[in-house]
Design a protein around this motif. Structure first.
Motif, PDB file in Angstrom:
ATOM      1  N   UNK A   1       0.730  -1.137  -0.145  1.00 60.69           N
ATOM      2  CA  UNK A   1      -0.074  -0.008  -0.005  1.00 60.69           C
ATOM      3  C   UNK A   1       0.837   1.260   0.129  1.00 60.69           C
ATOM      4  N   UNK A   2       2.171   1.123  -0.045  1.00 68.83           N
ATOM      5  CA  UNK A   2       3.003   2.350  -0.102  1.00 68.83           C
ATOM      6  C   UNK A   2       2.941   3.018  -1.113  1.00 68.83           C
ATOM      7  N   UNK A   3       3.123   4.411  -1.471  1.00 68.54           N
ATOM      8  CA  UNK A   3       2.882   5.125  -2.555  1.00 68.54           C
ATOM      9  C   UNK A   3       3.670   4.519  -3.837  1.00 68.54           C
ATOM     10  N   UNK A   4       2.779   4.488  -4.759  1.00 66.35           N
ATOM     11  CA  UNK A   4       3.628   3.841  -6.139  1.00 66.35           C
ATOM     12  C   UNK A   4       4.505   4.913  -6.519  1.00 66.35           C
TER      13      UNK A   4
ATOM     14  N   UNK B   1       7.608   4.639  -4.577  1.00 63.86           N
ATOM     15  CA  UNK B   1       8.399   3.613  -4.633  1.00 63.86           C
ATOM     16  C   UNK B   1       9.068   3.398  -6.348  1.00 63.86           C
ATOM     17  N   UNK B   2       8.122   4.124  -6.991  1.00 63.36           N
ATOM     18  CA  UNK B   2       8.873   4.126  -8.450  1.00 63.36           C
ATOM     19  C   UNK B   2      10.127   4.833  -8.660  1.00 63.36           C
ATOM     20  N   UNK B   3      10.053   6.213  -7.992  1.00 56.05           N
ATOM     21  CA  UNK B   3      11.192   7.058  -8.091  1.00 56.05           C
ATOM     22  C   UNK B   3      12.311   6.386  -7.217  1.00 56.05           C
ATOM     23  N   UNK B   4      12.163   5.894  -6.167  1.00 53.77           N
ATOM     24  CA  UNK B   4      13.249   5.066  -5.552  1.00 53.77           C
ATOM     25  C   UNK B   4      13.952   4.292  -6.460  1.00 53.77           C
ATOM     26  N   UNK B   5      13.060   3.189  -6.825  1.00 61.71           N
ATOM     27  CA  UNK B   5      13.431   2.006  -7.481  1.00 61.71           C
ATOM     28  C   UNK B   5      14.060   2.327  -9.031  1.00 61.71           C
TER      29      UNK B   5
ATOM     30  N   UNK C   1       0.218  10.753   2.205  1.00 63.20           N
ATOM     31  CA  UNK C   1       1.202  10.326   0.953  1.00 63.20           C
ATOM     32  C   UNK C   1       2.617  10.811   1.346  1.00 63.20           C
ATOM     33  N   UNK C   2       3.059  11.851   1.987  1.00 59.86           N
ATOM     34  CA  UNK C   2       4.102  11.923   2.362  1.00 59.86           C
ATOM     35  C   UNK C   2       5.077  11.270   3.177  1.00 59.86           C
ATOM     36  N   UNK C   3       3.968  10.701   4.222  1.00 63.26           N
ATOM     37  CA  UNK C   3       4.745   9.748   5.109  1.00 63.26           C
ATOM     38  C   UNK C   3       4.965   8.487   4.491  1.00 63.26           C
ATOM     39  N   UNK C   4       4.359   8.179   3.725  1.00 61.89           N
ATOM     40  CA  UNK C   4       4.400   6.790   2.845  1.00 61.89           C
ATOM     41  C   UNK C   4       6.000   6.877   2.194  1.00 61.89           C
ATOM     42  N   UNK C   5       6.274   8.107   1.442  1.00 59.97           N
ATOM     43  CA  UNK C   5       7.347   8.205   0.997  1.00 59.97           C
ATOM     44  C   UNK C   5       8.597   8.456   1.998  1.00 59.97           C
ATOM     45  N   UNK C   6       8.372   8.924   3.155  1.00 60.50           N
ATOM     46  CA  UNK C   6       9.515   8.775   4.057  1.00 60.50           C
ATOM     47  C   UNK C   6       9.660   7.391   4.616  1.00 60.50           C
TER      48      UNK C   6
ATOM     49  N   UNK D   1      18.263  13.733   3.249  1.00 63.59           N
ATOM     50  CA  UNK D   1      16.872  13.104   3.254  1.00 63.59           C
ATOM     51  C   UNK D   1      16.502  13.716   4.647  1.00 63.59           C
ATOM     52  N   UNK D   2      17.009  13.658   5.621  1.00 64.33           N
ATOM     53  CA  UNK D   2      16.470  14.054   7.050  1.00 64.33           C
ATOM     54  C   UNK D   2      15.964  15.811   6.788  1.00 64.33           C
ATOM     55  N   UNK D   3      16.738  16.352   6.207  1.00 64.86           N
ATOM     56  CA  UNK D   3      16.320  17.704   6.107  1.00 64.86           C
ATOM     57  C   UNK D   3      15.105  18.039   5.437  1.00 64.86           C
ATOM     58  N   UNK D   4      15.078  17.204   4.450  1.00 63.72           N
ATOM     59  CA  UNK D   4      13.743  17.179   3.378  1.00 63.72           C
ATOM     60  C   UNK D   4      12.463  16.762   4.405  1.00 63.72           C
ATOM     61  N   UNK D   5      12.699  15.607   5.014  1.00 63.01           N
ATOM     62  CA  UNK D   5      11.697  15.084   5.738  1.00 63.01           C
ATOM     63  C   UNK D   5      11.477  15.939   6.908  1.00 63.01           C
ATOM     64  N   UNK D   6      12.346  16.560   7.599  1.00 58.74           N
ATOM     65  CA  UNK D   6      12.438  17.474   8.647  1.00 58.74           C
ATOM     66  C   UNK D   6      11.158  18.643   8.365  1.00 58.74           C
TER      67      UNK D   6
END
Length: 218
Positions: free
Chosen positions: A13-16, A19-23, A90-95, A171-176
């Motif tokens: 159920x994670x954001x497609x 996951x697509x961008x990460x993969x 949706x943002x938390x799914x990306x995190x 990564x942490x700066x963006x998520x923060x």
């Protein structure tokens, strides 16, 4: 530089989109490196003690946040706050997806508390949502306050380390910044008008800080 930086559903159920961008990034890295073993995600050097702790605790935290918003959506998803909560979710799914990848690539051991945080996050999100929209937003404010402070502490630690991990720093700066956005959204949506706001948020903050301390070690 320091000043500039500091100022579940299940996997299916994670954001497609996330996951697509990460993969895609992982595939590109594997291709450029001329990988011969066919691995989808290139392994990185084993994490040092600081990186190991950061990835483990942040993976647990983002799992918990994902489940909190899942709980809120289960109760309030069809109401006026559904779109707002959905955006934050949706943002938390990306995190969560990002830290699930990092935990594999760096070969970091997840916290043994993962199953508990999975259930506890959903119960917290759904429970506060049952108290009303403002209570749900109060939960968001409390959780995100702790997370933003936690991420700021980690940014300081990374920057003060002998060999800062620049990718983890970014990564942490963006998520923060996105967690701060969630906090501000909660305030704008009336969190402070929730019944027993002060008491409720202090209890939630204490629980979050306790979960962080536990996840760092086990």
């Amino acid at each position: 530089m320091l000043r500039s930086v500091l100022f579940r559903p299940e996997t299916r159920l994670l954001s497609v989109r996330c996951l697509s961008s990460i993969n895609a990034a992982s595939a590109a890295a594997s291709s450029s490196a001329g990988s011969e073993d066919g691995a989808d995600k290139p392994l990185r050097p084993r994490a040092n003690a600081l990186t190991d702790e950061i990835i483990r605790v942040d993976h647990a935290g983002e799992l918990g946040a994902d489940r909190i918003y899942a709980g809120q959506m289960a109760i309030l998803g069809n109401g006026p706050m559904g779109k707002t909560i959905g955006h934050m979710w949706e943002q938390e799914k990306c995190h969560r997806a990002q830290f699930e990848q990092l935990i594999q690539q760096h070969r970091v051991r997840p916290t043994v508390m993962t199953p508990i945080w999975n259930v506890a996050g959903f119960v917290l999100g759904a429970g506060t949502a049952l108290m009303g929209e403002k209570a749900a937003m109060a939960c968001t404010v409390a959780v995100e306050t702790v997370i933003v402070e936690h991420y700021n502490d980690q940014l300081r630690q990374i920057m003060e380390s002998p060999d800062p991990d620049k990718e983890l720093l970014e990564t942490i700066t963006k998520f923060r910044d996105e967690e701060q956005e969630h906090h501000d959204t909660g305030i704008d949506c009336g969190a402070e008008q929730a019944p027993f706001y002060q008491a409720m948020t202090e209890v939630i903050k204490f629980g979050c800080k306790t979960a962080i301390a536990i996840s760092k070690k086990i």
